[in-house]
Design a protein around this motif. Structure first.
Motif, PDB file in Angstrom:
ATOM      1  N   MET A   1      -8.174   7.038  -0.350  1.00  0.00           N
ATOM      2  CA  MET A   1      -6.969   6.581  -0.157  1.00  0.00           C
ATOM      3  C   MET A   1      -6.004   7.876  -0.841  1.00  0.00           C
ATOM      4  O   MET A   1      -6.351   8.440  -1.805  1.00  0.00           O
ATOM      5  CB  MET A   1      -6.554   5.488  -0.985  1.00  0.00           C
ATOM      6  N   SER A   2      -4.863   8.227   0.089  1.00  0.00           N
ATOM      7  CA  SER A   2      -4.251   9.233  -0.405  1.00  0.00           C
ATOM      8  C   SER A   2      -3.183   9.067  -1.460  1.00  0.00           C
ATOM      9  O   SER A   2      -3.019   7.873  -2.047  1.00  0.00           O
ATOM     10  CB  SER A   2      -3.301   9.906   0.897  1.00  0.00           C
ATOM     11  N   ILE A   3      -2.856   9.954  -2.346  1.00  0.00           N
ATOM     12  CA  ILE A   3      -1.837   9.649  -3.636  1.00  0.00           C
ATOM     13  C   ILE A   3      -0.657   9.223  -2.942  1.00  0.00           C
ATOM     14  O   ILE A   3      -0.083   8.336  -3.525  1.00  0.00           O
ATOM     15  CB  ILE A   3      -1.743  11.008  -4.303  1.00  0.00           C
ATOM     16  N   ARG A   4      -0.185   9.645  -1.855  1.00  0.00           N
ATOM     17  CA  ARG A   4       0.973   9.364  -1.204  1.00  0.00           C
ATOM     18  C   ARG A   4       0.958   7.562  -1.048  1.00  0.00           C
ATOM     19  O   ARG A   4       1.776   6.720  -1.389  1.00  0.00           O
ATOM     20  CB  ARG A   4       1.306   9.873   0.085  1.00  0.00           C
ATOM     21  N   THR A   5      -0.147   7.204  -0.433  1.00  0.00           N
ATOM     22  CA  THR A   5      -0.556   5.847  -0.440  1.00  0.00           C
ATOM     23  C   THR A   5      -0.333   5.127  -1.837  1.00  0.00           C
ATOM     24  O   THR A   5       0.331   3.910  -1.980  1.00  0.00           O
ATOM     25  CB  THR A   5      -1.752   5.614   0.473  1.00  0.00           C
ATOM     26  N   ILE A   6      -1.313   5.676  -2.811  1.00  0.00           N
ATOM     27  CA  ILE A   6      -1.184   5.213  -4.020  1.00  0.00           C
ATOM     28  C   ILE A   6       0.409   5.095  -4.640  1.00  0.00           C
ATOM     29  O   ILE A   6       0.538   3.920  -5.027  1.00  0.00           O
ATOM     30  CB  ILE A   6      -2.082   5.899  -4.997  1.00  0.00           C
ATOM     31  N   LEU A   7       0.845   6.075  -4.567  1.00  0.00           N
ATOM     32  CA  LEU A   7       2.236   6.009  -5.281  1.00  0.00           C
ATOM     33  C   LEU A   7       3.329   5.043  -4.534  1.00  0.00           C
ATOM     34  O   LEU A   7       4.067   4.387  -5.082  1.00  0.00           O
ATOM     35  CB  LEU A   7       2.853   7.449  -5.265  1.00  0.00           C
ATOM     36  N   SER A   8       3.338   4.860  -2.962  1.00  0.00           N
ATOM     37  CA  SER A   8       4.041   4.058  -2.298  1.00  0.00           C
ATOM     38  C   SER A   8       3.578   2.615  -2.731  1.00  0.00           C
ATOM     39  O   SER A   8       4.256   1.766  -2.835  1.00  0.00           O
ATOM     40  CB  SER A   8       3.680   4.576  -0.870  1.00  0.00           C
ATOM     41  N   ALA A   9       2.337   2.268  -2.966  1.00  0.00           N
ATOM     42  CA  ALA A   9       1.759   1.012  -3.338  1.00  0.00           C
ATOM     43  C   ALA A   9       2.345   0.727  -4.748  1.00  0.00           C
ATOM     44  O   ALA A   9       3.120  -0.419  -4.978  1.00  0.00           O
ATOM     45  CB  ALA A   9       0.397   0.875  -3.236  1.00  0.00           C
ATOM     46  N   ASP A  10       2.538   1.579  -5.571  1.00  0.00           N
ATOM     47  CA  ASP A  10       3.154   1.451  -7.052  1.00  0.00           C
ATOM     48  C   ASP A  10       4.670   1.091  -6.748  1.00  0.00           C
ATOM     49  O   ASP A  10       5.382   0.329  -7.519  1.00  0.00           O
ATOM     50  CB  ASP A  10       3.007   2.697  -7.677  1.00  0.00           C
ATOM     51  N   HIS A  11       5.078   1.879  -5.931  1.00  0.00           N
ATOM     52  CA  HIS A  11       6.712   1.619  -5.757  1.00  0.00           C
ATOM     53  C   HIS A  11       7.028   0.227  -5.148  1.00  0.00           C
ATOM     54  O   HIS A  11       7.761  -0.283  -5.617  1.00  0.00           O
ATOM     55  CB  HIS A  11       7.238   2.702  -4.776  1.00  0.00           C
ATOM     56  N   ALA A  12       6.195  -0.310  -4.038  1.00  0.00           N
ATOM     57  CA  ALA A  12       6.202  -1.553  -3.790  1.00  0.00           C
ATOM     58  C   ALA A  12       6.043  -2.691  -4.986  1.00  0.00           C
ATOM     59  O   ALA A  12       7.008  -3.514  -5.001  1.00  0.00           O
ATOM     60  CB  ALA A  12       5.021  -1.731  -2.886  1.00  0.00           C
TER      61      ALA A  12
END
Length: 135
Positions: A1-12
């Motif tokens: 999983m990319s950091i972009r995906t992880i950070l976006s999930a955090d934002h959600a």
């Protein structure tokens, strides 16, 4: 999983917590103060964890040149975010449970304004900063 995906999930998740908190304070009188306290703690904890991730994967790599595409955009976001987080921390200190029940209208207005700022910040990062991250 990319950091972009992880950070976006955090934002959600942060967005959901903000929405939940806005719903708790969008009442004419205080409701469940314990629920408000718990949610404030969860939100503060999640913000702290998220900021640590952003520091590690966005701000430091932007500053040291590892991710030069982030450069100036990351520096601006980091400064703004630091101010917003300081405002959130000050808000928590300013409004302990007994005070927020005593002046519910003022608490409610300040909490809502701060949460709306946080939601706007999340949207801005999603639109302006995260697209610069590698997939």
């Amino acid at each position: 999983m990319s950091i972009r995906t992880i950070l976006s999930a955090d934002h959600a998740e942060l967005g959901l917590l903000c929405t939940e908190m806005i719903a708790l304070v969008d009442r004419p009188a205080p409701g469940d103060i314990a629920a408000i306290a718990t949610l404030r703690w969860r939100l503060a904890r999640r913000i702290t964890q998220h900021l640590a991730l952003e520091d590690e994967y966005i701000y430091r790599p932007a500053a040291d040149g590892t991710l030069p595409r982030l450069g100036a955009a990351a520096a601006v976001v980091k400064d703004e975010l630091g101010e917003l987080y300081a405002a959130y921390q000050a808000h928590i200190v300013k409004w302990p449970g007994d005070r927020l029940t005593a002046d519910w209208a003022a608490f409610r207005a300040e909490a809502t304004a701060l949460l709306v700022r946080l939601q706007a910040r999340i949207r801005r990062e999603d639109e302006d900063l995260y697209p610069l991250l590698p997939e």
